[in-house]
Design an enzyme around this catalytic site. Structure first.
Site, short mmCIF file in Angstrom:
data_model
loop_
_atom_site.label_atom_id
_atom_site.label_comp_id
_atom_site.label_asym_id
_atom_site.label_seq_id
_atom_site.Cartn_x
_atom_site.Cartn_y
_atom_site.Cartn_z
N LYS A 167 0.83 -1.21 0.00
CA LYS A 167 0.00 0.00 0.00
C LYS A 167 0.87 1.27 0.00
O LYS A 167 0.64 2.18 -0.80
CB LYS A 167 -0.90 0.01 1.24
CG LYS A 167 -1.54 1.37 1.53
CD LYS A 167 -2.37 1.36 2.79
CE LYS A 167 -1.65 1.56 4.09
NZ LYS A 167 -1.44 2.95 4.51
N ASN A 168 1.85 1.31 0.91
CA ASN A 168 2.59 2.56 1.06
C ASN A 168 3.56 2.83 -0.09
O ASN A 168 4.00 3.95 -0.26
CB ASN A 168 3.29 2.60 2.42
CG ASN A 168 2.28 2.77 3.55
OD1 ASN A 168 1.14 3.19 3.30
ND2 ASN A 168 2.67 2.44 4.76
N CYS A 184 -4.06 12.50 12.42
CA CYS A 184 -5.03 11.41 12.37
C CYS A 184 -4.93 10.66 13.68
O CYS A 184 -4.23 11.10 14.60
CB CYS A 184 -4.80 10.52 11.16
SG CYS A 184 -3.36 9.45 11.28
N ARG A 201 1.28 14.30 13.13
CA ARG A 201 1.83 14.11 11.80
C ARG A 201 2.07 15.42 11.02
O ARG A 201 1.48 15.65 9.96
CB ARG A 201 0.97 13.13 11.00
CG ARG A 201 0.75 11.85 11.79
CD ARG A 201 0.04 10.79 11.00
NE ARG A 201 0.92 10.14 10.04
CZ ARG A 201 0.53 9.13 9.26
NH1 ARG A 201 -0.70 8.69 9.31
NH2 ARG A 201 1.37 8.58 8.42
N ASP A 260 4.62 -0.06 12.26
CA ASP A 260 3.40 -0.66 11.70
C ASP A 260 3.18 -2.10 12.18
O ASP A 260 2.11 -2.66 11.98
CB ASP A 260 3.46 -0.64 10.17
CG ASP A 260 3.39 0.77 9.64
OD1 ASP A 260 2.43 1.47 9.97
OD2 ASP A 260 4.30 1.17 8.91
N ARG A 275 -8.60 0.24 4.53
CA ARG A 275 -7.61 1.14 3.92
C ARG A 275 -6.36 0.39 3.52
O ARG A 275 -5.66 0.81 2.61
CB ARG A 275 -7.19 2.23 4.94
CG ARG A 275 -8.23 3.26 5.25
CD ARG A 275 -7.64 4.36 6.11
NE ARG A 275 -6.30 4.64 5.69
CZ ARG A 275 -5.21 4.51 6.44
NH1 ARG A 275 -5.30 4.17 7.70
NH2 ARG A 275 -4.02 4.75 5.95
#
Ligand code: EPU
Length: 437
Positions: free
Chosen positions: A34-35, A128, A133, A317, A409
């Site tokens: 994803k990233n 978030c 951030r 993560d 997500r």
């Protein structure tokens, strides 16, 4: 039979009903990262013809990134094995707040917009669930490259008819800042050196993608990256790396259910920290090929300490995922989160499942318990929700995981993949709503 839910949790919202205690077996296919995919989609704006990205995961965040690119004049077409992006007609410098506010990664557009059009007006993404951030490292780096930057009414307004190479030292090896500045520098005049750069595999993937487009980038994957600007970048085809966080999620799902499974494709070097920690706790990892590994579980696991750090340190993560396993491991563990200031959202929910975890500041002290028991739980962010799914697979009875708007997500078809491995779980309720991170 799985029951219908708990009256204190919204029953009309999507949720996963997991019946714990079943072993997993077989092989799971790991999706594209994803990233990487998100930043490569922004990177495609640097080229003035078509880029074809393969191995793009089917995720809510990818759909949102595509909408943001379309809003600034870019053509994005979904194909059978990837997406085609053509930024030849890139014409707008201001991705709309309504879209940007749904996806932090949309801020990545600032570097390519500035490099291609000389102007960028990108709304500040804001914080978030996991932290404030800020983006001051991105902004300072762009200023070092010669951009005039002001922040007005929540929008970062950057202007630079032609960016100029510079020596940039990042106060912190931020993944996003390294990526933003690397992209911007590809089309700058002269040489840029980014020192104390992030070394994450996704940074290297972006560098390789830019190189495939004609950029000159040296040293990605080390803490000093040199970029020599070129006049233009051309289209290319590119395969995105496998998702190391998704892979570690399945490793933890197997470990906690005492199951043997294999995973492919993976890049073993991207999983070094996870593999080392799993082996220390008691599992065995066998490489079965250059892109395949097998986890062999232990009967019992022992507690261990974890400190999250920028790559190649232990990834933030994966912290929540390991915490689910440590919650049922023998002895005490100490988990210290140093990357984000609010990444323990899973702790109160794991405690509702019978875990014994106390948080003090950025430390969590875990006293291993013999088992977890199923409960309705609420995911607060992407990896926290994934940790609750992992815990639910091993818990006695039924766990109902709410907050799937976070999970969706970052995990492609997670309940299907787990179901194919033998987990007993089912998605119920409506469609997930957008949520930003
Ligand atoms: N930071 C600053 N100032 C900046 C930039 C970052 O203080 O200008 C701080 C952040 O607030 C944070 C720390 O530096 O405390 C690390 O942030 P970093 O910039 O490295 O992370 P990111 O680029 O915002 C990416 C991933 C995250 C992942 C982190 C760390 C994407 C889209 N996101 O975020 O992934 O946790 O790197 O590896 O690439 C996720 O997938 O759920 C996720 C949050």
């Amino acid at each position: 039979m799985l029951n219908s839910g708990d009256s204190t949790y919204p029953v009309d919202q999507p949720r996963l009903h997991i019946k714990g205690g079943y072993s997993l077996a077989g092989e799971v296919r790991i999706s594209g990262a994803k990233n990487s995919a998100l930043v490569l989609m922004a990177g495609a704006l640097l080229a003035d013809d078509t880029c074809y990205l393969r191995n793009v995961p089917a995720l809510a965040d990818i759909g949102r990134m595509a909408e943001i690119l379309q809003a600034i004049g870019v053509t994005v077409k979904e194909q059978s094995d990837g997406i085609e992006i053509n930024a030849q007609d890139l014409n707008a410098t201001n991705p709309p707040y309504a879209l940007v506010s749904q996806l932090r990664a949309s801020f990545f557009a600032i570097g390519p917009l500035l490099a291609r059009l000389g102007v960028a007006n990108v709304p500040l993404p804001g914080g978030c669930a996991i932290g404030a951030r800020p983006v001051e490292l991105h902004v300072r780096g762009l200023q070092a490259l010669g951009a005039e930057v002001i922040i007005d009414h929540g929008v970062v307004q950057a202007y630079a008819p032609k960016l100029k190479g510079a020596k940039i030292y990042l106060d912190y090896p931020s993944v996003g800042a390294t990526e933003t500045l690397m992209m911007a520098a590809t089309l700058a005049d002269g040489e840029t050196v980014i020192d104390n750069a992030a070394q994450e595999p996704e940074v290297v993937d972006l560098a390789n993608f830019c190189i495939a487009m004609g950029a000159k980038i040296y040293g990605a994957g080390t803490n000093s990256i040199t970029i020599v600007g070129v006049d233009r970048l051309h289209g290319t085809e590119y395969d995105i790396i496998p998702d190391r966080i998704e892979a570690s999620t399945f490793l933890l799902a197997a470990a906690i259910t005492h199951s043997e499974i294999s995973l492919a494709p993976i890049i073993p070097g991207h999983l070094t920290a996870a593999i080392a920690k799993l082996e220390e706790i008691g599992a065995k990892i066998k490489l079965e090929g250059p892109q395949r590994l097998r986890i062999i579980p232990a009967e019992t696991y022992s507690g261990s300490d974890i400190e999250t750090l920028p790559y190649p340190g232990f990834p933030t993560d994966m912290q929540s995922l390991f915490m689910s396993l440590l919650a049922v491991s023998k002895g005490n563990s100490l988990v210290s989160e140093t990357v984000f200031e609010n990444r323990f959202g899973h702790v109160p929910e794991l405690n509702r499942m019978g875990a014994d975890i106390r948080v003090k500041g950025n430390h969590a002290v875990i006293r291993g318990v013999p088992f977890l028991s199923g409960a309705p739980v609420m995911g607060t962010d992407l990896r926290a929700t994934a940790a609750l799914v992992v815990a639910g697979l091993a818990a006695k009875g039924e766990t109902i995981v709410h907050g799937l708007q976070h999970l969706d997500r970052g995990y492609e078809a997670i309940e299907i993949k787990l179901g194919q491995l033998g987990a007993k779980l089912e998605r119920r309720g409506g469609v997930t709503q957008p949520v930003k991170c």
